[in-house]
Design an enzyme around this catalytic site. Structure first.
Site, PDB file in Angstrom:
ATOM      1  N   TYR A 197       5.340 -19.355  16.398  1.00  0.00           N
ATOM      2  CA  TYR A 197       4.150 -19.931  15.782  1.00  0.00           C
ATOM      3  C   TYR A 197       4.536 -21.120  14.924  1.00  0.00           C
ATOM      4  O   TYR A 197       5.722 -21.356  14.651  1.00  0.00           O
ATOM      5  CB  TYR A 197       3.401 -18.876  14.949  1.00  0.00           C
ATOM      6  CG  TYR A 197       4.031 -18.559  13.612  1.00  0.00           C
ATOM      7  CD1 TYR A 197       5.207 -17.811  13.527  1.00  0.00           C
ATOM      8  CD2 TYR A 197       3.460 -19.027  12.429  1.00  0.00           C
ATOM      9  CE1 TYR A 197       5.787 -17.528  12.300  1.00  0.00           C
ATOM     10  CE2 TYR A 197       4.038 -18.744  11.191  1.00  0.00           C
ATOM     11  CZ  TYR A 197       5.200 -18.000  11.134  1.00  0.00           C
ATOM     12  OH  TYR A 197       5.778 -17.724   9.927  1.00  0.00           O
ATOM     13  N   LYS A 224      11.080 -19.618  14.459  1.00  0.00           N
ATOM     14  CA  LYS A 224       9.854 -19.203  13.778  1.00  0.00           C
ATOM     15  C   LYS A 224       9.087 -18.233  14.678  1.00  0.00           C
ATOM     16  O   LYS A 224       8.062 -18.598  15.269  1.00  0.00           O
ATOM     17  CB  LYS A 224       9.016 -20.442  13.426  1.00  0.00           C
ATOM     18  CG  LYS A 224       8.041 -20.241  12.276  1.00  0.00           C
ATOM     19  CD  LYS A 224       7.624 -21.594  11.713  1.00  0.00           C
ATOM     20  CE  LYS A 224       6.474 -21.524  10.738  1.00  0.00           C
ATOM     21  NZ  LYS A 224       6.635 -20.588   9.637  1.00  0.00           N
ATOM     22  N   GLU A 282      15.960 -16.986   1.496  1.00  0.00           N
ATOM     23  CA  GLU A 282      14.677 -17.681   1.355  1.00  0.00           C
ATOM     24  C   GLU A 282      13.617 -16.696   0.909  1.00  0.00           C
ATOM     25  O   GLU A 282      13.910 -15.522   0.677  1.00  0.00           O
ATOM     26  CB  GLU A 282      14.292 -18.373   2.667  1.00  0.00           C
ATOM     27  CG  GLU A 282      14.195 -17.452   3.861  1.00  0.00           C
ATOM     28  CD  GLU A 282      13.914 -18.171   5.176  1.00  0.00           C
ATOM     29  OE1 GLU A 282      13.312 -19.253   5.181  1.00  0.00           O
ATOM     30  OE2 GLU A 282      14.296 -17.599   6.213  1.00  0.00           O
ATOM     31  N   LEU A 337      14.800 -20.286   7.906  1.00  0.00           N
ATOM     32  CA  LEU A 337      13.998 -21.238   8.660  1.00  0.00           C
ATOM     33  C   LEU A 337      14.262 -22.638   8.091  1.00  0.00           C
ATOM     34  O   LEU A 337      14.217 -22.810   6.862  1.00  0.00           O
ATOM     35  CB  LEU A 337      12.516 -20.906   8.517  1.00  0.00           C
ATOM     36  CG  LEU A 337      11.641 -21.751   9.439  1.00  0.00           C
ATOM     37  CD1 LEU A 337      11.703 -21.220  10.871  1.00  0.00           C
ATOM     38  CD2 LEU A 337      10.208 -21.814   8.958  1.00  0.00           C
TER      39      LEU A 337
HETATM   40  N1  PDD Z   1       5.921 -20.315   6.567  1.00  0.00           N
HETATM   41  N2  PDD Z   1      10.796 -19.889   5.411  1.00  0.00           N
HETATM   42  C1  PDD Z   1       9.991 -19.051   6.064  1.00  0.00           C
HETATM   43  C2  PDD Z   1      10.479 -17.676   6.371  1.00  0.00           C
HETATM   44  C3  PDD Z   1       8.695 -19.471   6.444  1.00  0.00           C
HETATM   45  O1  PDD Z   1       7.890 -18.645   7.106  1.00  0.00           O
HETATM   46  C4  PDD Z   1       8.263 -20.784   6.098  1.00  0.00           C
HETATM   47  C5  PDD Z   1       6.902 -21.291   6.488  1.00  0.00           C
HETATM   48  C6  PDD Z   1       9.154 -21.616   5.400  1.00  0.00           C
HETATM   49  C7  PDD Z   1       8.790 -23.015   4.985  1.00  0.00           C
HETATM   50  O2  PDD Z   1       8.762 -23.875   6.089  1.00  0.00           O
HETATM   51  P1  PDD Z   1       7.809 -25.164   6.105  1.00  0.00           P
HETATM   52  O3  PDD Z   1       8.100 -25.929   4.891  1.00  0.00           O
HETATM   53  O4  PDD Z   1       8.214 -25.880   7.333  1.00  0.00           O
HETATM   54  O5  PDD Z   1       6.397 -24.659   6.133  1.00  0.00           O
HETATM   55  C8  PDD Z   1      10.416 -21.136   5.081  1.00  0.00           C
HETATM   56  C9  PDD Z   1       4.585 -20.604   7.058  1.00  0.00           C
HETATM   57  C10 PDD Z   1       3.883 -21.618   6.270  1.00  0.00           C
HETATM   58  C11 PDD Z   1       3.835 -19.305   7.193  1.00  0.00           C
HETATM   59  O6  PDD Z   1       4.415 -18.354   7.715  1.00  0.00           O
HETATM   60  O7  PDD Z   1       2.675 -19.215   6.821  1.00  0.00           O
END
Ligand code: PDD
Length: 291
Positions: free
Chosen positions: A31, A149, A181, A205
């Site tokens: 996703y 992801k 994270e 991620l």
């Molecule tokens: N999540 N780490 C994890 C485990 C994440 O699921 C996300 C993003 C990030 C941050 O990545 P980015 O800056 O590219 O959004 C780091 C999304 C927003 C979610 O699951 O809703």
């Protein structure tokens, strides 16, 4: 709210998938979440590239690859027809290996992937951002491909739920004595004047917000070290924050009920928070100016 499902636009409440969908049965899919400001997507290409990487790692073949144009078209229509072209929203895309009788190995070649997209209103928590939020720590029990992801998010769901149950906003996941994270955001700290965050490898991620923030920090002349924060150093951090698409920059001022950095958002965090907000607004406004 409108949804996009396998080429069709339908009300989200009527969108259905097969009970044999491999996303439902195995969590076999990926996703992405984009931020939208006033109807325009932020960082279309970087999110698409990460989605393409995930699809290729999972070996899911898309009959019609998602291009910048097709992604924008889908997002535009969903945002417009869901009355989300003013203010903040998110655009969610999920792709699974499609529907097939349950068997662990891949289904026969030619099984079409399921492609689903939708939009939601986002209300940034400005008051919490101004005073800073709390976090807890939790063991990182995830698999060893956190760089993909995938929709398999149970450890992340548990981590977030554990945080919420103690009144915290998120959980900092700890693996082998270091912070990896958060449940849905990257974790960035400042230690002895240097920005510190876990390097991008198979354990986190590679966040797009993280990458932008680190570039901004380097541009400000702040030293950046992609060396993880040790769990034992959390108590002596100068500053700490979360960074993610739905999080922006969220100052963390307490961890496990202990104050971090005097219990208030720090100057580097606030500078990056403001710079990121300005960049987000400016780049979405620029997308408006040149459709
Ligand atoms: N999540 N780490 C994890 C485990 C994440 O699921 C996300 C993003 C990030 C941050 O990545 P980015 O800056 O590219 O959004 C780091 C999304 C927003 C979610 O699951 O809703």
């Amino acid at each position: 709210m409108l949804a996009y499902l396998n080429g069709k636009y339908i009300p989200r409440s009527t969108a259905t998938i097969s009970v044999e969908d491999r996303g439902f049965v195995f969590g076999d899919g990926v996703y992405e979440v984009w931020r939208a400001v006033n109807g325009r997507l932020f960082e279309i290409d970087r999110h698409l590239a990460r989605l393409a990487f995930g699809l290729s790692e999972l070996r899911i073949d898309m009959p019609d690859p998602l291009t910048r144009e097709s992604t924008e078209q889908i997002a535009d229509r969903l945002l417009r027809e869901s009355a989300l072209t003013d203010g903040e929203a998110t655009f969610y895309v999920e792709i699974t290996r499609g529907a097939a009788p349950r068997a662990h190995q891949f289904p026969p070649a030619g099984t079409p992937p399921t492609v689903y997209a939708t939009v939601n209103r986002l209300v940034p928590p400005e008051a919490l951002r101004a005073r800073g939020a709390s976090a807890i720590t939790i063991p990182d029990i995830r698999w060893l491909r956190c760089d993909i992801k995938t929709i398999q998010l149970l450890p992340n769901v548990w981590a977030k739920q554990a945080a919420i149950e103690t009144g915290a906003i998120d959980a900092l996941m700890i693996r082998d004595g270091v912070v990896t994270e958060g449940s849905h955001a990257n974790v960035i700290g400042v230690l002895d004047g240097t920005i510190r965050t876990h390097p991008t490898n198979h354990l986190i991620l590679p966040g797009i917000t993280r990458a932008i923030i680190l570039d901004m920090a380097r541009g400000f002349g702040i030293p950046v070290s992609e060396e993880p924060i040790a769990e034992r150093d959390i108590g002596r951090l100068d500053e700490l924050f979360l960074a993610g698409t739905t999080t922006d920059v969220m100052p963390i001022v307490r961890v496990n009920d202990q104050p971090v950095a005097g219990g208030v958002p720090g100057p580097i965090t606030l500078r990056l928070l403001n710079a990121f907000r300005a960049h987000l607004d400016a780049s979405c406004a620029a997308a408006h100016a040149s459709p």
